[in-house]
Write an enzyme that holds these catalytic residues in place. Structure first.
Site, PDB file in Angstrom:
ATOM      1  N   ASP A 347       0.857  -1.188   0.000  1.00  0.00           N
ATOM      2  CA  ASP A 347       0.000   0.000   0.000  1.00  0.00           C
ATOM      3  C   ASP A 347       0.902   1.249   0.000  1.00  0.00           C
ATOM      4  O   ASP A 347       2.102   1.169   0.235  1.00  0.00           O
ATOM      5  CB  ASP A 347      -0.950  -0.024   1.201  1.00  0.00           C
ATOM      6  CG  ASP A 347      -2.187   0.844   0.969  1.00  0.00           C
ATOM      7  OD1 ASP A 347      -2.178   1.662   0.037  1.00  0.00           O
ATOM      8  OD2 ASP A 347      -3.168   0.713   1.723  1.00  0.00           O
ATOM      9  N   GLU A 543     -10.305   7.146   4.356  1.00  0.00           N
ATOM     10  CA  GLU A 543      -9.212   6.715   5.234  1.00  0.00           C
ATOM     11  C   GLU A 543      -9.273   7.404   6.604  1.00  0.00           C
ATOM     12  O   GLU A 543     -10.341   7.635   7.136  1.00  0.00           O
ATOM     13  CB  GLU A 543      -7.864   6.910   4.528  1.00  0.00           C
ATOM     14  CG  GLU A 543      -7.796   6.049   3.257  1.00  0.00           C
ATOM     15  CD  GLU A 543      -6.429   6.008   2.626  1.00  0.00           C
ATOM     16  OE1 GLU A 543      -5.453   5.714   3.320  1.00  0.00           O
ATOM     17  OE2 GLU A 543      -6.333   6.245   1.404  1.00  0.00           O
TER      18      GLU A 543
END
Ligand code: BGC
Ligand code: BGC
Length: 865
Positions: A347, A543
């Site tokens: 990621d 997020e």
């Protein structure tokens, strides 16, 4: 409504902030949080500290990638690899973001992949661009990757993007409901069809790879990514995992996916992303191995068996060990026991968080099993360092060869080596009528009817309907995060050609049956309506910016509740359409509504809401509600980890709840308790002064050096002799809704908290800003400073003098300052006690109407820059 009133009403609801030092653990649920989903497993009880974070592969379910490995492909990959240099091989393992790499760079750095991050724009720099710009970008990189150079093997580059609810970065694409809504639909076949449509729209934009599905099983609903997960329950994730993967990729082994309009998928985030303590993004999932397997791991064997080509490693840790460095899970479990033959992608700079690593250098992640490193900015240094680490023997060549084989295998199976791309820019794919109809069907199926007392719903189409709320006519609000921009903020309806707002859907349904509709942002009207439909809820986030300290909706300022009450007080039946990424504590709002619908983040096809809410001319349903909760709805704001698999289980609406029109009569929702169950002080981290109040835990304080005069009680006046005074004034036509500050000497007017601190460091990386609605009553004589930070003497104050001098005297203005500006100027945002402090040494008279954090980046500035 005047512009000024619009500003006052525009208080974006509670966002967002991961709050670290406020004692959340005192908030309840400590015992609940400690209860495990299933009884701890034998192996777990024998785990010693040194074995923490080390998995036992034999405990995991076996699986096997389908359709990825075959003799012909392997021989092809072998033949390529025999001619590849070490640089060619390491290049394949690196993925850069298109905001920092150009096609020309590929001549020196033969990278294997590029991505477009949520805020990255295609060629031309416009991140609100349509498909042609994306195709232009893709083909420029593709052409460059295929250029022949002596001693180099040309390999087509792989382009990935977060197509997570449709191909959501491309203007004009169909936007499907976020996964939280799809979970409520309980319809695996629907999810497969959405996968097919998303893949086609992604391939049509020249992009090869979707960074989805998210297979997280979110356990703490304060987590900002809860909406990316289908359910708090592993069962739905298990049912959906294979369907979405095959929808995106096609049948495993069917060959050349791209030529059939499919793209590679990425199951993410491996593993345990939804289990972090406190719901903190990128945190630690401190659970037993058994829970990791059966809850968080549930979707992976299914996705692997369905042929998923890539798996993305999680930012989070398991038992304190960062996933990007966890060999036992990435290699022994995933590639070993679970037979995964595709490749593992990291990621966004996730490797840099492994102990001993930086974004520029991380042998540990490669050794642990990450095959392709997502290194948006620092790819040059990572490339050079990795080549050196292989040469020095720190990384064995065999590991590189394994990674490269996996990557090339995926490229071959995807069809990247074929020139033909029949879907690229194919007419009538992006946002076509069929896909929009599918999205609209998904919206209908995702709606969950929580309350329908007195059978207010379905609405009789032949009536006068007032549609209320600033979200009602705003497609961006209903689309949520990961929509054109990373956080989903800054969008206008013109960014969604072909899309439809919830208001517009209602208008169409009602007027076509002979009824009438008015839209009113603030609930005012000329003709009294038969019914009001109020659309409100969370503003978009992604997020960590969506992490919240408690499940209380609008803890600091219940402005939508006020709207509901205002309508109800006039005897108007009220229907609430609640937009959110998770179940939230909204008891007061439910009490103030006759009907209440959880609509999640439905996407671009708002018409699906009207399909179900608006009946025919006589009021008979056209579509019934079929959605059932895939997340438990809390009875108090403290029930962040409410889950049907955990005891005690005392939800307001249990997992699986959802009324249908036929059974609504039997289920009257009674008046609910309005005691939130959380310390209000800990719940409000973004609303400092609004409508004449400083909601807890905030308060005004006047300061001069070490001396301080706290302003005790809303509406009171205060004075620090020889420095400054504060007194209530009217704002927005509302008595006492503002505060006037008058300086006669050197002093500071601040809004502060005592006893705890906020950590806003990571929020400052995003788009958040400090919003101040103010009016200059008498221009400043000296320099004026605005600070946000640790209180008196905090570094990083910004010079506001020219802004205030330029502001017309006597007129309300809105100022938005990016939090990142304070950080850049040196403020410590890790221990914020004073989000707002205005000081001057000369005379100044200024009134305030609002001080809060805003998620909407429109108009945000850095004063002095
Ligand atoms: C997110 C991923 C996403 C990636 C690329 C990360 O911050 O965690 O889900 O795929 O960025 O945008
Ligand atoms: C990117 C996102 C990424 C995030 C990670 C943003 O700037 O646009 O794609 O997920 O950073 O923090």
């Amino acid at each position: 409504m005047t512009h000024r009133m619009a500003l006052l009403a525009s208080v974006a609801p509670a966002l967002l902030l991961a709050l670290v030092s406020v004692p959340l653990t005192t908030l309840a649920n400590q015992t609940e949080a400690q209860q495990l989903l299933s009884p701890p497993q034998k192996a777990a009880s024998t785990v010693t500290d040194s074995a923490r974070g080390v998995a036992h592969p034999e405990l995991w379910p076996a699986a096997k990638s389908k359709g990825l490995v075959d003799a012909k492909t392997e021989a092809f990959v072998t033949s390529l690899m025999t001619h590849m240099s070490l640089e060619d091989k390491v290049g394949q393992m690196i993925q850069a973001d298109i905001s920092t790499v150009t096609p020309a760079d590929l001549a020196l750095y033969p990278l294997g992949s590029i991505l477009a991050g949520g805020d990255s724009a295609p060629a031309g720099g416009d991140d609100r661009a349509g498909a042609d710009r994306w195709v232009e970008t893709a083909s420029a990189f593709r052409t460059a990757s295929l250029a022949e150079r002596p001693g180099h093997v040309a390999i087509p580059i792989l382009f990935g993007i977060d197509a997570v609810h449709g191909n959501n970065n491309v203007v004009g694409a169909t936007l499907f409901p976020h996964n939280v809504g799809l979970g409520a639909a309980h319809d695996p076949a629907l999810v497969r069809r959405i996968g097919v449509a998303t893949a086609q729209e992604t391939a049509a934009a020249g992009i090869d790879w979707a960074f989805g599905p998210t297979l997280a099983v979110p356990q703490d609903h304060r987590w900002g990514r809860t909406y990316e997960g289908y359910s708090e329950d592993p069962e739905i994730v298990r049912q959906y995992a294979g369907e979405i993967v095959q929808g995106l990729q096609g049948q495993p082994g069917a060959g050349q996916a791209l030529q059939h309009g499919h793209v590679a998928a990425s199951a993410k985030h491996f593993l345990g992303d939804g289990g972090t303590t406190g719901g903190i993004d990128q945190g630690d999932t401190d659970v037993s191995e058994d829970e990791l397997i059966h809850v968080h791991g549930a979707g992976y064997p299914v996705a692997i068996n369905a042929g998923v080509m890539t798996v993305m490693a999680s930012f989070s840790s398991w038992q304190g060990a960062k996933m990007h460095g966890n060999k036992s899970l990435l290699t022994d479990v995933l590639k070993g026991r679970m037979g995964f033959d595709g490749f593992v992608v990291g990621d966004w700079n996730g490797h840099g968080q492994v102990p001993g690593c930086t974004a520029e250098s991380c042998p540990a992640a490669i050794l642990a099993g990450v095959d392709m490193i997502m290194v948006p900015n620092d790819w040059k240094a990572l490339f050079t360092n990795t080549v050196a680490q292989v040469k020095s023997g720190e990384i064995p060549l065999a590991r590189i060869d394994d990674a490269v084989r996996r990557i090339l295998r995926v490229k071959a199976k995807l069809g990247l080596f074929e020139a033909a791309r029949p879907f690229e820019l194919k007419d009538g794919v992006i946002g076509n009528a069929e896909h929009r109809a599918l999205a609209r069907e998904a919206v209908r199926k995702s709606l969950v009817l929580l309350k329908n007392n007195d059978r207010v719903l379905p609405l009789k189409a032949k009536s006068h309907v007032l549609v209320v709320g600033e979200a009602a006519g705003d497609i961006g609000r209903q689309a949520g995060g990961w929509t054109l921009s990373w956080q989903g903020t800054g969008n206008r309806n013109s960014d969604f050609p072909g899309g439809q707002s919830i208001y517009d859907g209602i208008r169409q349904a009602v007027t076509s049956a002979g009824g009438t509709v008015d839209l009113s942002v603030d609930g005012t009207f000329i003709t009294k309506p038969d019914v009001a439909v109020v659309v409100f809820g969370e503003t978009p986030y992604a997020e960590f910016q969506g992490d919240i300290p408690s499940l209380e909706f609008q803890a600091g300022d219940k402005q939508d509740l006020a709207l509901l009450k205002k309508l109800k007080a006039q005897g108007i039946p009220v229907v609430s359409v609640f937009l959110s990424g998770r179940p939230l504590w909204v008891n007061p709002e439910i009490n103030a509504s006759d009907a209440f619908v959880a609509a999640w983040f439905p996407g671009s096809e708002g018409g699906g809401v009207a399909d179900v809410l608006v009946g025919d001319a006589q009021g008979h349903p056209r579509f019934d509600f079929t959605g059932k909760l895939s997340y438990s709805w809390p009875r108090t704001a403290a029930q962040a980890t409410l889950n049907r698999a955990r005891t005690p289980y005392d939800p307001l609406f249990a997992y699986g709840y959802g009324l249908r029109y036929a059974d609504a009569r039997a289920t009257l929702v009674p008046q609910l308790s309005e005691v939130s169950g959380v310390d209000a002080a800990a719940a409000n981290i973004d609303t400092y002064f609004v409508k004449g109040r400083t909601p807890a835990p905030w308060g005004f304080v006047l300061r001069q050096g070490a001396a301080a005069v706290p302003v005790l009680g809303d509406g009171t006046a205060a004075e620090m002799a020889g420095a400054l005074a504060l007194r209530p004034v009217d704002a927005g036509g509302v008595q006492g809704a503002g505060r006037q500050l008058s300086w006669t000497g050197k002093g500071e007017a601040a809004i502060a908290i005592t006893g705890s601190t906020l950590d806003l460091t990571r929020q400052a990386n995003g788009a958040l800003s400090l919003q101040v609605d103010y009016r200059v009553d008498e221009a400043p004589a000296g320099t004026v400073w605005l600070a946000s930070g640790t209180g008196p003497g905090t570094p990083g104050a910004l010079d506001l003098t020219s802004v205030l001098k330029a502001a017309p005297v006597g007129q309300w203005q809105t100022l938005k300052i990016k939090l990142s500006c304070f950080k850049k100027a040196g403020a410590d945002l890790s221990h914020v006690t004073t989000p707002f402090a205005l000081s001057t040494g000369g005379t100044l008279r200024l009134s305030l109407a609002t001080v809060r954090l805003s998620a909407d980046p429109a108009g945000a500035i850095c004063p002095g820059h």
